[in-house]
Motif scaffolding. Structure first.
Motif: not given
Length: 436
Positions: A168-171, A182-192
């Motif tokens: 999931i990439i969330t601005p 400042d507008k950044c991008m938060l990448m989160t990884f979830h183990d399915l």
């Protein structure tokens, strides 16, 4: 009109220098010429002329040094990331899932320990797409940067084990060191993976159970009909049929138990056990428990294990299942050899890594070469009739393989027809296990 380069040869010497340093050098040169002239005319003593020159030098060079230091500090601030702040780093570190904070260009600002373990190639200040080469990740990242909107992607990771992940990439607007955002991008990884494993486990269980339980259920149904009909008043037939029904019911119970065990192992295949376990008492417990079966088959179990502890990172109950299956198979299918040897040794793998090897060797009829590659498949049997007569479910070696895979180990199978077979379970020996 554009200005040409200085025509004065004196000025051209200093033209490559910074402006303030060039001005200071020209002042010092002029002062040196003037003071030298005064000394030659006996208007000024040499020592006084030197003192005056030093004073002029200090007055000319100190402001240049101060200006250089200020300019350097401003340049560092200009190139420093405005959101690289302790508070931002602490927030990213506090996220339990793998998380990476990117700037608007896709460069890594900060990543937590879970993200560093998931993608060791990630580096601060470098583009994330260079380290995350999965096509689904790169596509989602480019779209998120271009649109500044939330993007999701799922992908299948094959190394070191099969895993299904969701990205999931969330601005997010992040406060900067200069008081703005400042507008950044938060990448989160979830183990399915656990969810996918549950889905696969449910589907496999239904398919396998319906296939393998059909035969014993049909037998039970047929014997029940016989006992209710022609053999209703026949004590001998009733006794015989009840014994067969008990055997079939026991076989079904064992089949269900093996299916559930296999499903549980597959469900946690992506999670490597980290508890240190001594395998020596486990081997002794299994051999002691199978001694009645050995006496029944007239087989002698010879155990060669060290007196000192030999530890591996593993799950004790799963290791019990591994050794039970291997030794029980040797007692059942290699009984004609009269003995089974169980040995434990420390060795080195082909990658020059230390490992623990538990070998179970029988001296029975052996296994033909064409069967060896398929022995660990579910429900694969070399001799279907003999396997069912021995009470086998066809899942034992498949369960062994999956448990060893979860422990990052491997199973070696060696056999020569009429000369027995050897099954070796290899476990990697971690540094902590060697230190203990």
């Amino acid at each position: 009109m554009a200005l040409d380069a200085p025509s004065d040869p004196v000025l051209s010497i200093f033209s490559p220098w910074p402006d303030r340093l060039r001005h200071s050098a020209i002042i010092l040169l002029a002062a040196a010429i003037a003071l030298t002239g005064l000394v030659l005319l006996d208007e000024l003593l040499p020592l006084r002329a030197l003192a005056v020159f030093l004073c002029i030098s200090a007055a000319a060079l100190v402001p240049w040094r101060l200006h250089s230091a200020v300019a350097k500090r401003e340049e560092e601030q200009r190139h420093a990331n405005p959101v690289e702040a302790p508070a931002v780093s602490a927030l990213v570190d506090g996220i339990p899932d793998p998380a990476v904070l990117l700037d608007r260009a896709g460069r890594v600002i900060h990543l937590n320990a879970a993200a560093a373990q998931l993608a060791p190639a990630l580096r601060k200040g470098e583009l994330a797409q260079f380290a995350l080469r999965t096509p689904e990740i790169i596509t989602a990242l480019r779209e998120a940067i271009a649109t500044t909107e939330i993007r999701r992607a799922t992908y299948h990771d094959h190394v070191p084990v099969d895993r299904w992940m969701e990205l999931i990439i969330t601005p997010v607007p992040v406060p900067t060191a200069f008081g703005g955002t400042d507008k950044c991008m938060l990448m989160t990884f979830h183990d399915l993976t656990p969810l996918r494993r549950v889905e696969e486990m449910r589907a496999d269980f239904v398919a396998n159970a319906s296939h393998e339980l059909r035969t014993p259920l049909a037998a039970l149904s047929g014997f029940i009909d016989t006992l209710q009909g022609p053999a209703k008043d026949d004590p001998k037939a009733r006794e015989r049929f009840l014994g067969i029904m008990h055997t079939q019911a026991t076989r079904m119970a064992r089949l269900i138990d093996d299916l559930l065990s296999l499903s549980r192992v597959e469900l946690s295949a992506h999670v490597r056990p980290d508890t240190l376990v001594d395998v020596v008492p486990i081997i002794r417990q299994v051999t002691d428990g199978l001694e009645p079966l050995a006496r029944e088959r007239q087989v002698v179990i010879e155990t060669t294990v060290p007196e000192t502890p030999v530890t591996v990172a593993g799950d004790r109950e799963e290791l019990l299942r591994v050794f039970e299956n291997l030794i029980e198979n040797a007692l059942k299918y290699g009984a004609s050899g009269g003995r089974v040897i169980v040995s434990l040794e420390q060795a080195v793998s082909a990658e020059n890594a230390p490992e623990i090897r538990v070998k179970v060797r029988d001296f029975g009829p052996g296994i033909a070469p064409e069967h060896l590659p398929r022995l660990t498949e579910r429900f694969y049997r070399v001799d279907v009739g003999d396997s069912r007569a021995q009470g086998g479910t066809g899942l034992g070696l498949s369960l062994v393989k999956h448990i060893l895979n979860r422990h990052r180990g491997r199973l070696l199978i060696e056999s020569v027809p009429r000369n027995g077979a050897a099954f070796t379970a290899c476990f990697p020996q971690s540094r902590s296990a060697r230190a203990s």
